[in-house]
Design a protein around this motif. Structure first.
Motif, PDB file in Angstrom:
ATOM      1  N   TYR A 224      -9.265  -3.560   9.006  1.00  0.00           N
ATOM      2  CA  TYR A 224      -8.823  -2.488   9.144  1.00  0.00           C
ATOM      3  C   TYR A 224      -7.700  -1.467   8.089  1.00  0.00           C
ATOM      4  N   ASN A 225      -6.432  -2.623   8.422  1.00  0.00           N
ATOM      5  CA  ASN A 225      -5.919  -2.509   6.988  1.00  0.00           C
ATOM      6  C   ASN A 225      -6.417  -2.593   5.096  1.00  0.00           C
ATOM      7  N   LYS A 226      -7.517  -3.088   4.771  1.00  0.00           N
ATOM      8  CA  LYS A 226      -7.885  -2.926   4.077  1.00  0.00           C
ATOM      9  C   LYS A 226      -8.619  -1.860   3.543  1.00  0.00           C
ATOM     10  N   GLY A 227      -9.530  -1.747   4.418  1.00  0.00           N
ATOM     11  CA  GLY A 227     -10.076  -0.014   5.212  1.00  0.00           C
ATOM     12  C   GLY A 227      -9.415   0.594   4.328  1.00  0.00           C
ATOM     13  N   VAL A 228      -7.993   0.848   4.878  1.00  0.00           N
ATOM     14  CA  VAL A 228      -7.305   2.284   4.163  1.00  0.00           C
ATOM     15  C   VAL A 228      -6.986   1.994   3.078  1.00  0.00           C
ATOM     16  N   THR A 229      -6.902   1.291   2.863  1.00  0.00           N
ATOM     17  CA  THR A 229      -6.557   0.988   0.867  1.00  0.00           C
ATOM     18  C   THR A 229      -7.746   1.382   0.563  1.00  0.00           C
ATOM     19  N   LEU A 230      -8.802   0.621   0.610  1.00  0.00           N
ATOM     20  CA  LEU A 230     -10.081   0.563  -0.271  1.00  0.00           C
ATOM     21  C   LEU A 230     -10.105   2.150  -0.283  1.00  0.00           C
ATOM     22  N   ARG A 231     -10.189   3.489   1.023  1.00  0.00           N
ATOM     23  CA  ARG A 231     -10.281   4.196   1.001  1.00  0.00           C
ATOM     24  C   ARG A 231      -9.350   5.136  -0.010  1.00  0.00           C
ATOM     25  N   ASP A 232      -8.077   4.803   0.102  1.00  0.00           N
ATOM     26  CA  ASP A 232      -6.979   4.558  -1.450  1.00  0.00           C
ATOM     27  C   ASP A 232      -7.736   5.221  -2.434  1.00  0.00           C
ATOM     28  N   LEU A 233      -8.558   3.969  -2.648  1.00  0.00           N
ATOM     29  CA  LEU A 233      -8.503   3.404  -3.862  1.00  0.00           C
ATOM     30  C   LEU A 233     -10.057   4.788  -4.026  1.00  0.00           C
ATOM     31  N   GLY A 234     -10.408   4.869  -3.259  1.00  0.00           N
ATOM     32  CA  GLY A 234     -11.502   6.170  -2.778  1.00  0.00           C
ATOM     33  C   GLY A 234     -12.456   5.353  -3.027  1.00  0.00           C
ATOM     34  N   LYS A 235     -12.461   3.596  -3.015  1.00  0.00           N
ATOM     35  CA  LYS A 235     -13.822   2.856  -2.417  1.00  0.00           C
ATOM     36  C   LYS A 235     -14.284   3.395  -1.552  1.00  0.00           C
ATOM     37  N   ARG A 236     -14.929   4.458  -1.015  1.00  0.00           N
ATOM     38  CA  ARG A 236     -15.333   5.105   0.373  1.00  0.00           C
ATOM     39  C   ARG A 236     -16.863   3.871   1.136  1.00  0.00           C
ATOM     40  N   GLN A 237     -17.208   3.731   0.546  1.00  0.00           N
ATOM     41  CA  GLN A 237     -18.900   2.543   1.213  1.00  0.00           C
ATOM     42  C   GLN A 237     -18.204   1.353   1.353  1.00  0.00           C
ATOM     43  N   GLU A 238     -17.206   0.917   0.374  1.00  0.00           N
ATOM     44  CA  GLU A 238     -16.294  -0.754   0.694  1.00  0.00           C
ATOM     45  C   GLU A 238     -15.270  -0.253   1.934  1.00  0.00           C
ATOM     46  N   ALA A 239     -14.591   0.971   2.041  1.00  0.00           N
ATOM     47  CA  ALA A 239     -13.596   0.860   3.028  1.00  0.00           C
ATOM     48  C   ALA A 239     -14.571   1.039   4.410  1.00  0.00           C
ATOM     49  N   LEU A 240     -15.883   1.894   4.404  1.00  0.00           N
ATOM     50  CA  LEU A 240     -16.467   1.457   5.308  1.00  0.00           C
ATOM     51  C   LEU A 240     -17.411   0.349   6.070  1.00  0.00           C
ATOM     52  N   GLY A 241     -17.045  -0.866   5.627  1.00  0.00           N
ATOM     53  CA  GLY A 241     -17.285  -1.681   5.410  1.00  0.00           C
ATOM     54  C   GLY A 241     -16.708  -2.688   5.822  1.00  0.00           C
ATOM     55  N   ALA A 242     -15.305  -3.049   5.855  1.00  0.00           N
ATOM     56  CA  ALA A 242     -13.993  -3.204   6.337  1.00  0.00           C
ATOM     57  C   ALA A 242     -14.090  -2.378   8.047  1.00  0.00           C
TER      58      ALA A 242
ATOM     59  N   ASN B 278       0.818  -1.030  -0.219  1.00  0.00           N
ATOM     60  CA  ASN B 278       0.235  -0.207  -0.085  1.00  0.00           C
ATOM     61  C   ASN B 278       1.351   1.323  -0.148  1.00  0.00           C
ATOM     62  N   GLU B 279       1.862   1.160   0.563  1.00  0.00           N
ATOM     63  CA  GLU B 279       3.177   2.347   0.762  1.00  0.00           C
ATOM     64  C   GLU B 279       3.711   2.726  -0.554  1.00  0.00           C
ATOM     65  N   LEU B 280       3.668   1.439  -1.161  1.00  0.00           N
ATOM     66  CA  LEU B 280       4.312   1.521  -2.735  1.00  0.00           C
ATOM     67  C   LEU B 280       3.335   1.826  -3.567  1.00  0.00           C
ATOM     68  N   GLY B 281       1.372   1.936  -3.289  1.00  0.00           N
ATOM     69  CA  GLY B 281       0.968   2.277  -3.719  1.00  0.00           C
ATOM     70  C   GLY B 281       0.634   1.373  -4.538  1.00  0.00           C
ATOM     71  N   LYS B 282       0.347   0.404  -4.525  1.00  0.00           N
ATOM     72  CA  LYS B 282       0.157  -0.460  -5.315  1.00  0.00           C
ATOM     73  C   LYS B 282      -0.749  -1.467  -4.271  1.00  0.00           C
ATOM     74  N   HIS B 283      -2.222  -0.826  -4.565  1.00  0.00           N
ATOM     75  CA  HIS B 283      -3.533  -1.259  -3.704  1.00  0.00           C
ATOM     76  C   HIS B 283      -3.700  -2.641  -3.935  1.00  0.00           C
ATOM     77  N   GLU B 284      -3.934  -2.500  -5.248  1.00  0.00           N
ATOM     78  CA  GLU B 284      -5.542  -3.936  -5.559  1.00  0.00           C
ATOM     79  C   GLU B 284      -3.638  -5.253  -4.971  1.00  0.00           C
ATOM     80  N   GLN B 285      -3.303  -4.982  -5.373  1.00  0.00           N
ATOM     81  CA  GLN B 285      -2.234  -6.193  -4.847  1.00  0.00           C
ATOM     82  C   GLN B 285      -2.037  -5.568  -2.858  1.00  0.00           C
TER      83      GLN B 285
END
Length: 249
Positions: free
Chosen positions: A45-63, A18-25
């Motif tokens: 929790y960490n999945k939520g952080v990455t989902l928010r970085d991807l702009g997927k707020r609803q999914e981040a909230l779910g995580a 995630n820190e390298l910007g490789k969000h999907e991986q």
């Protein structure tokens, strides 16, 4: 190796990706951790952080909600729930999430600061400014706090016949906003010195000829009696400015 160690290894891998910007991986790594241990709150929790970085707020909230369902004392997750709810335009729910984080950990500076921005945005001035004073305890700001051999002005001590040093903090835009309150501290003190970044010196000298404007780190302790960071001006002069709107720094 025990299986939980494998799950933790996947989380560590996900954080690095995630820190390298490789969000999907990164998400793939967190999902691997979850498949090994479906009760692992930290993975959600960490999945939520990455989902928010991807702009997927609803999914981040779910995580994040999944994380707090597995760990009811997960203050960081409640703080991040607040951040996402604020971005989704749900201030009341966001405030409740920040307050939940603070009920778990009362000294959680980042949650106090996030709450302060939200309260200021919705016009709850006094409470918002009080919460904003927590900014110095956050990891991001703790290294920026300046120390002096003179006391911080508390907003109550009489400044008649006193010299006060006001010093810049945050960015030029914030300082320009806060500068509107400089007249209050100048009016109640004998002399006011303002320290700001070089690029703002000429602007502030023109705007506030009654102040002594200097570049940062030019003032010695013996030259003043009290000091105050610019971001605390509004807090100290709440009553004078309560009829004006403050926006988020």
């Amino acid at each position: 190796h025990s299986r939980p160690n494998y799950a933790q290894a996947y989380i560590n891998k996900g954080v690095a990706l995630n820190e390298l910007g490789k969000h999907e991986q990164a998400i793939e790594a967190y999902d691997n951790a979850i498949s090994i241990n479906p009760e692992y709150a930290e993975a959600y929790y960490n999945k939520g952080v990455t989902l928010r970085d991807l702009g997927k707020r609803q999914e981040a909230l779910g995580a994040y909600y999944k994380a707090v369902s597995l760990n009811i004392d997960y203050a960081e997750a409640y703080n991040n729930i607040g951040v996402v709810l604020k971005e989704l335009g749900k201030p009341d729910e966001a405030i409740a999430a920040y307050n939940k984080a603070l009920s778990i950990r009362s000294e959680y500076a980042e949650a106090h600061q996030n709450l302060s921005f939200l309260l200021l945005n919705i016009g709850k001035l006094e409470q918002g400014l009080n919460e904003y004073e927590w900014r110095w305890k956050t990891l991001k700001n703790s290294t920026k706090k300046r120390t002096f051999g003179r006391p911080l002005w508390d907003g109550k001590t009489d400044l008649t016949h006193k010299t006060v040093l006001v010093w810049g903090e945050q960015g030029p835009q914030d300082m320009t906003v806060w500068s509107s309150a400089l007249k209050y501290i100048n009016d109640c003190s004998e002399h006011c010195i303002l320290e700001c970044p070089d690029k703002l010196v000429s602007l502030f000298r023109r705007s506030f000829p009654e102040l002594e404007v200097r570049s940062e780190n030019e003032t010695e302790d013996k030259e003043f009696h009290f000091h105050l960071p610019m971001g605390s001006l509004y807090d100290r002069f709440q009553s004078q400015i309560s009829n004006r709107q403050i926006t988020e720094p």
